[in-house]
Design an enzyme around this catalytic site. Structure first.
Site, short mmCIF file in Angstrom:
data_model
loop_
_atom_site.label_atom_id
_atom_site.label_comp_id
_atom_site.label_asym_id
_atom_site.label_seq_id
_atom_site.Cartn_x
_atom_site.Cartn_y
_atom_site.Cartn_z
CB SER A 144 -1.59 26.73 -16.25
OG SER A 144 -1.86 26.08 -15.01
CE1 TYR A 158 -4.53 31.04 -14.61
CE2 TYR A 158 -4.36 28.69 -14.16
CZ TYR A 158 -3.75 29.92 -14.39
OH TYR A 158 -2.39 30.01 -14.41
#
Length: 249
Positions: A144, A158
């Site tokens: 990501s 995250y």
């Protein structure tokens, strides 16, 4: 038809589903892994078969060793020797500052986003590495852009878990570069998928998109194209590399 066999974890929706469909179009035999959304995963596999491809849907929580063992054994028996792995399964939770996080949430995030990719990569290496008698292959991790940006006030946990995937990509790529396996990562940015609903803001992409350099969110199919490039012989001299699919962010 190609005898290439790919496992895509978390392939019942979003980026995973788009990658499964594109892989099938490119001739791969596809294992659509899922943890909970059986109907969605079965629909992805059925759609591939209807279009003339080969696909199976297999339930497994990839953060649990026993289930990962069973997942890979099923692929061995039903599709043949694995040649590609896409570590796509992952999760996030309600938007939060770091000082409001608790141990239980962190344990869930680490299990899904770090432990799962590690366990699956280990099984893939045992099958693909020339060290174990394999014929090589490719691993693509879905990271990501958050690993670079930190996701303050929303998903620091995250982002940190995806930072771990960046580190794993580099380390594993160096471990197996001489064993016929390439390991790379695609780092999506703001993509139109259902994952944002898990954070409590289904419309997050539309809110943030006007501030992106390209002025829009991305589509799962755009990420899938980058993943398939890194799986393919077209990227034969790339390992330990990162492709950001983040609209310039």
């Amino acid at each position: 038809m190609s005898s290439e066999v790919v496992l895509i974890t978390g392939a019942g929706r979003g980026i995973g589903a788009a990658t499964a469909r594109l892989a099938a179009l490119r001739g791969y035999h596809v294992c659509v892994n899922y943890r909970a959304e059986a109907e969605a995963a079965e629909a992805v596999a059925a759609g591939i078969r209807t279009a003339g491809g080969t696909a199976i849907a297999v339930r497994a929580d990839v953060s649990r060793s026993a289930e990962v063992d069973r997942l890979f054994a099923t692929i061995d028996a039903e599709l043949g020797p694995l040649t590609a792995l896409v570590n796509n399964a992952g999760t996030l939770e309600q938007q939060s500052r770091l000082d409001a996080l608790d141990e239980e949430r962190l344990t869930r995030i680490w299990a899904a986003n770090i432990t799962g990719p590690f366990l699956c990569a280990a099984q893939a290496v045992r099958r693909m590495s020339t060290r174990y008698g394999g014929r090589g292959g490719a691993i693509v991790n879905v990271g990501s852009a958050a690993s670079r940006l930190g996701s303050p006030n929303e998903y620091v946990d995250y982002a940190a878990s995806k930072g771990a995937i960046d580190s794993m990509t580099r380390g594993l790529a160096l471990e197996v570069a001489g064993e016929g396996i390439r390991v790379n990562t695609v780092r999506p940015g703001l993509i139109h998928t259902g994952i944002h609903a898990l954070g409590g803001e289904p419309g997050r992409v539309d809110r943030v998109a006007p501030n992106l350099p390209m002025g829009r969110g991305g589509q799962p199919e755009e990420v899938a194209e980058a993943i398939l490039y890194l799986l393919s012989p077209a990227s034969s001299y790339s390992t330990g590399a990162f492709i950001d699919v983040a609209g310039g962010r």
